[in-house]
Every structure is written in C-alpha cells, then in structure tokens.
Design a protein around this motif. Structure first.
Motif, PDB file in Angstrom:
ATOM      1  N   ALA A   1      -1.448  10.298   7.338  1.00 23.92           N
ATOM      2  CA  ALA A   1      -2.069   9.608   8.466  1.00 23.92           C
ATOM      3  C   ALA A   1      -2.740   8.294   8.067  1.00 23.92           C
ATOM      4  CB  ALA A   1      -3.095  10.524   9.131  1.00 23.92           C
ATOM      5  N   PHE A   2      -2.889   8.034   6.768  1.00 21.42           N
ATOM      6  CA  PHE A   2      -3.561   6.813   6.347  1.00 21.42           C
ATOM      7  C   PHE A   2      -2.856   5.585   6.947  1.00 21.42           C
ATOM      8  CE2 PHE A   2      -5.694   8.088   2.033  1.00 21.42           C
ATOM      9  CZ  PHE A   2      -6.280   9.185   2.644  1.00 21.42           C
ATOM     10  N   GLY A   3      -3.648   4.586   7.318  1.00 24.10           N
ATOM     11  CA  GLY A   3      -3.080   3.351   7.803  1.00 24.10           C
ATOM     12  C   GLY A   3      -2.496   2.510   6.676  1.00 24.10           C
ATOM     13  N   THR A   4      -1.661   1.542   7.073  1.00 23.79           N
ATOM     14  CA  THR A   4      -1.048   0.621   6.108  1.00 23.79           C
ATOM     15  C   THR A   4      -1.820  -0.675   6.077  1.00 23.79           C
ATOM     16  OG1 THR A   4       0.493  -0.131   7.835  1.00 23.79           O
ATOM     17  CG2 THR A   4       1.247   1.616   6.350  1.00 23.79           C
ATOM     18  N   VAL A   5      -2.061  -1.174   4.872  1.00 22.85           N
ATOM     19  CA  VAL A   5      -2.915  -2.342   4.655  1.00 22.85           C
ATOM     20  C   VAL A   5      -2.217  -3.269   3.656  1.00 22.85           C
ATOM     21  CG1 VAL A   5      -5.177  -3.126   3.862  1.00 22.85           C
ATOM     22  CG2 VAL A   5      -4.967  -0.934   5.088  1.00 22.85           C
ATOM     23  N   GLU A   6      -2.306  -4.551   3.898  1.00 21.78           N
ATOM     24  CA  GLU A   6      -1.778  -5.541   2.950  1.00 21.78           C
ATOM     25  C   GLU A   6      -2.858  -6.572   2.646  1.00 21.78           C
ATOM     26  OE1 GLU A   6       1.766  -8.903   2.478  1.00 21.78           O
ATOM     27  OE2 GLU A   6       1.610  -7.722   4.310  1.00 21.78           O
ATOM     28  N   PHE A   7      -2.990  -6.924   1.368  1.00 19.82           N
ATOM     29  CA  PHE A   7      -3.902  -7.988   0.967  1.00 19.82           C
ATOM     30  C   PHE A   7      -3.101  -9.291   0.999  1.00 19.82           C
ATOM     31  CE2 PHE A   7      -7.358  -5.610  -1.631  1.00 19.82           C
ATOM     32  CZ  PHE A   7      -7.405  -4.614  -0.679  1.00 19.82           C
ATOM     33  N   ILE A   8      -3.539 -10.223   1.820  1.00 22.05           N
ATOM     34  CA  ILE A   8      -2.750 -11.454   2.027  1.00 22.05           C
ATOM     35  C   ILE A   8      -3.415 -12.664   1.379  1.00 22.05           C
ATOM     36  CG2 ILE A   8      -1.734 -10.559   4.152  1.00 22.05           C
ATOM     37  CD1 ILE A   8      -3.713 -12.309   5.709  1.00 22.05           C
TER      38      ILE A   8
ATOM     39  N   LEU B   1      -3.394  -3.440   8.983  1.00 22.11           N
ATOM     40  CA  LEU B   1      -4.415  -4.435   8.682  1.00 22.11           C
ATOM     41  C   LEU B   1      -3.902  -5.402   7.635  1.00 22.11           C
ATOM     42  CD1 LEU B   1      -7.804  -2.486   8.278  1.00 22.11           C
ATOM     43  CD2 LEU B   1      -7.180  -4.051  10.125  1.00 22.11           C
ATOM     44  N   LYS B   2      -4.184  -6.668   7.826  1.00 21.03           N
ATOM     45  CA  LYS B   2      -3.936  -7.682   6.818  1.00 21.03           C
ATOM     46  C   LYS B   2      -5.285  -8.201   6.347  1.00 21.03           C
ATOM     47  CE  LYS B   2       0.599  -9.130   8.574  1.00 21.03           C
ATOM     48  NZ  LYS B   2       1.435 -10.278   9.046  1.00 21.03           N
ATOM     49  N   VAL B   3      -5.623  -7.898   5.101  1.00 19.55           N
ATOM     50  CA  VAL B   3      -6.943  -8.200   4.567  1.00 19.55           C
ATOM     51  C   VAL B   3      -6.913  -9.563   3.885  1.00 19.55           C
ATOM     52  CG1 VAL B   3      -8.770  -7.458   3.002  1.00 19.55           C
ATOM     53  CG2 VAL B   3      -7.421  -5.751   4.248  1.00 19.55           C
TER      54      VAL B   3
ATOM     55  N   GLY C   1      -0.932  -9.937  -1.935  1.00 22.12           N
ATOM     56  CA  GLY C   1       0.448  -9.518  -1.768  1.00 22.12           C
ATOM     57  C   GLY C   1       0.703  -8.046  -2.004  1.00 22.12           C
ATOM     58  N   THR C   2      -0.345  -7.271  -2.318  1.00 19.19           N
ATOM     59  CA  THR C   2      -0.139  -5.858  -2.632  1.00 19.19           C
ATOM     60  C   THR C   2      -0.360  -4.979  -1.401  1.00 19.19           C
ATOM     61  OG1 THR C   2      -2.430  -5.681  -3.402  1.00 19.19           O
ATOM     62  CG2 THR C   2      -0.736  -6.110  -5.044  1.00 19.19           C
ATOM     63  N   PRO C   3       0.420  -3.882  -1.285  1.00 18.60           N
ATOM     64  CA  PRO C   3       0.221  -2.923  -0.196  1.00 18.60           C
ATOM     65  C   PRO C   3      -0.777  -1.846  -0.593  1.00 18.60           C
ATOM     66  CG  PRO C   3       2.207  -2.347  -1.392  1.00 18.60           C
ATOM     67  CD  PRO C   3       1.633  -3.575  -2.071  1.00 18.60           C
ATOM     68  N   TRP C   4      -1.501  -1.347   0.404  1.00 21.51           N
ATOM     69  CA  TRP C   4      -2.484  -0.290   0.201  1.00 21.51           C
ATOM     70  C   TRP C   4      -2.387   0.696   1.363  1.00 21.51           C
ATOM     71  CZ3 TRP C   4      -6.558  -0.651  -3.674  1.00 21.51           C
ATOM     72  CH2 TRP C   4      -6.450  -1.793  -4.492  1.00 21.51           C
ATOM     73  N   ARG C   5      -2.960   1.864   1.164  1.00 21.89           N
ATOM     74  CA  ARG C   5      -3.134   2.848   2.229  1.00 21.89           C
ATOM     75  C   ARG C   5      -4.628   3.156   2.352  1.00 21.89           C
ATOM     76  NH1 ARG C   5       1.388   5.858   3.307  1.00 21.89           N
ATOM     77  NH2 ARG C   5       0.218   6.494   5.191  1.00 21.89           N
ATOM     78  N   MET C   6      -5.123   3.212   3.589  1.00 22.82           N
ATOM     79  CA  MET C   6      -6.548   3.452   3.812  1.00 22.82           C
ATOM     80  C   MET C   6      -6.759   4.221   5.103  1.00 22.82           C
ATOM     81  SD  MET C   6      -8.359  -0.199   2.850  1.00 22.82           S
ATOM     82  CE  MET C   6      -7.852  -1.147   1.405  1.00 22.82           C
ATOM     83  N   ASN C   7      -7.898   4.883   5.173  1.00 26.72           N
ATOM     84  CA  ASN C   7      -8.389   5.417   6.433  1.00 26.72           C
ATOM     85  C   ASN C   7      -9.911   5.317   6.414  1.00 26.72           C
ATOM     86  OD1 ASN C   7      -8.196   6.428   9.019  1.00 26.72           O
ATOM     87  ND2 ASN C   7      -7.055   8.262   8.440  1.00 26.72           N
TER      88      ASN C   7
END
Length: 223
Positions: free
Chosen positions: A216-223, A24-26, A178-184
């Motif tokens: 299993a958490f998905g990868t997320v980036e704040f754009i 996801l790109k937030v 620009g920061t990476p996150w992990r979420m589910n």
C-alpha cells in the motif's frame, strides 16, 4: 523466446509509466511538496487533517508534519527515545529506497512532546502476517547520527507541528536526485477519554487496522 521478450517489453513499458507518475515528486530544498490525509484506516471515516511537507538535500530528507484539529496533544511524559510512543498520539513516516514493495523499511515517529521512535522494520511477509518474522533494529542514538527534530504545540490553534531531518546515509541514499522511493504517512489520534483506543489515520489506506502493509505504500520520486 518471443513470448518472453514481448512480456518483458510490456512489463518494462508499464514500469516506466508507473515510475513517471509517482504519487509524490519531492524537490530539492528549499522548495517543498505537500500532501495531506483526512481519513481513517481502514474504514475511510473522517479523521482530523494531517499535512506532510517534504524536500531533500544531498544528505538528508526534511519532513514537516502538521496535525490539525488536535484537541488532546496526548502523550506519556515518561516515555523517551524509541519508547512505545505509538500507543498515544504520533505522526509517522514509513520510508524505503527503491520501487519494490519493501520487506525492510524505516519507521519514524514523533510525538507532541518531541520524542521520536526510530527503527528499521524487518517484515518479510510485507503484510505483518501472523506466524512469520517481524522485527525491529533500533537507531539507538539518532541525534548523534544526524537526526534533528523540533516540535511546537499551538493549543489555541488546535494543531502541532514537527520539523524533522532524517539522514539519507541510512538508506545509502545521499545525492538522491532521480531515485524512486516508497513511503506511507500515518497519524494516531486518542485522548484521556478514549485511550487506549485510537483513530488510525493514513495517507495510503492499507485496508487493515495495520500500518505495516507495504504494497500500500505510495510511490515517491526525488526530482
């Protein structure tokens, strides 16, 4: 030394590739990104559709959960903030700043009657392994700390929707572009005829009847 360097370069290249293709790109609000899930964990069987919309400001993550195909709107009216609302019907977000499989992360839940569960989870095994520590640090006064939540029920439309704001200061994460996150993201489905049994529904399948599997958490980036 040459072998170490080569492996490091390969790892770095792979890391860049992974980071450049997050699940996801937030975007910054008012734009939003949307995702959904329709399967149970771990079986992959059908589950009522759940939608999640996300955007951010410099100080908060905004989440909109929508539970579709709802028939029971099932909750315990006696439960209050940080009660065991997960025993009934909830929608959930597990959130961690950074790209690693987290050992500590934030668990946020909301029920159809607008009650929330708010806690940091200490899960050093990353998989809630038996005979290892697993603990909670509750946010006792979320609304004094900048959280907001507004949940509406549409019984004729068989859905409920919850708009939530989570302060990024919890994660030392203000101005997060620009920061990476992990979420589910998860949803539990039950009712008076099936309680305490639940359908466990999720965005990223954990492979177990257990939401606390952080690899299993998905990868997320704040754009």
């Amino acid at each position: 030394m040459r072998t170490f360097t080569s492996l490091s370069v390969i790892s770095l290249a792979l890391g860049i590739a992974i980071a450049s293709n997050p699940d996801l790109k937030v975007p910054q609000c008012p734009s939003k990104v949307s995702t959904q899930f329709t399967t149970q964990i771990p079986s992959g069987a059908a589950c009522p559709q759940t939608k999640v919309e996300l955007c951010y400001t410099n100080t908060a993550l905004n989440l909109v959960f929508t539970a579709l195909g709802e028939t029971n709107f099932y909750f315990d009216p006696k439960q209050t903030t940080n009660g065991n609302i997960w025993e009934y019907e909830v929608m959930e977000a597990f959130i961690s700043k950074g790209s690693d499989d987290p050992q500590t992360y934030f668990e946020y839940e909301v029920s159809p009657n607008n009650v929330t569960f708010n806690a940091f989870i200490f899960n050093p095994s990353r998989v809630r392994k038996s005979n290892t520590p697993f603990d909670h640090a509750y946010i006792a006064e979320p609304f004094n700390d900048g959280f907001t939540v507004n949940t509406g029920l549409d019984k004729p439309g068989k859905k409920w929707t919850s708009h939530s704001t989570i302060p990024l200061a919890l994660f030392n994460g203000e101005k997060p572009r620009g920061t990476p996150w992990r979420m589910n993201f998860f949803r539990t489905v039950t009712g008076p005829d099936t309680f305490p049994n639940q359908q466990l529904c999720g965005w990223k399948n954990t492979g177990q009847a257990n939401f606390h599997i952080t690899p299993a958490f998905g990868t997320v980036e704040f754009i």
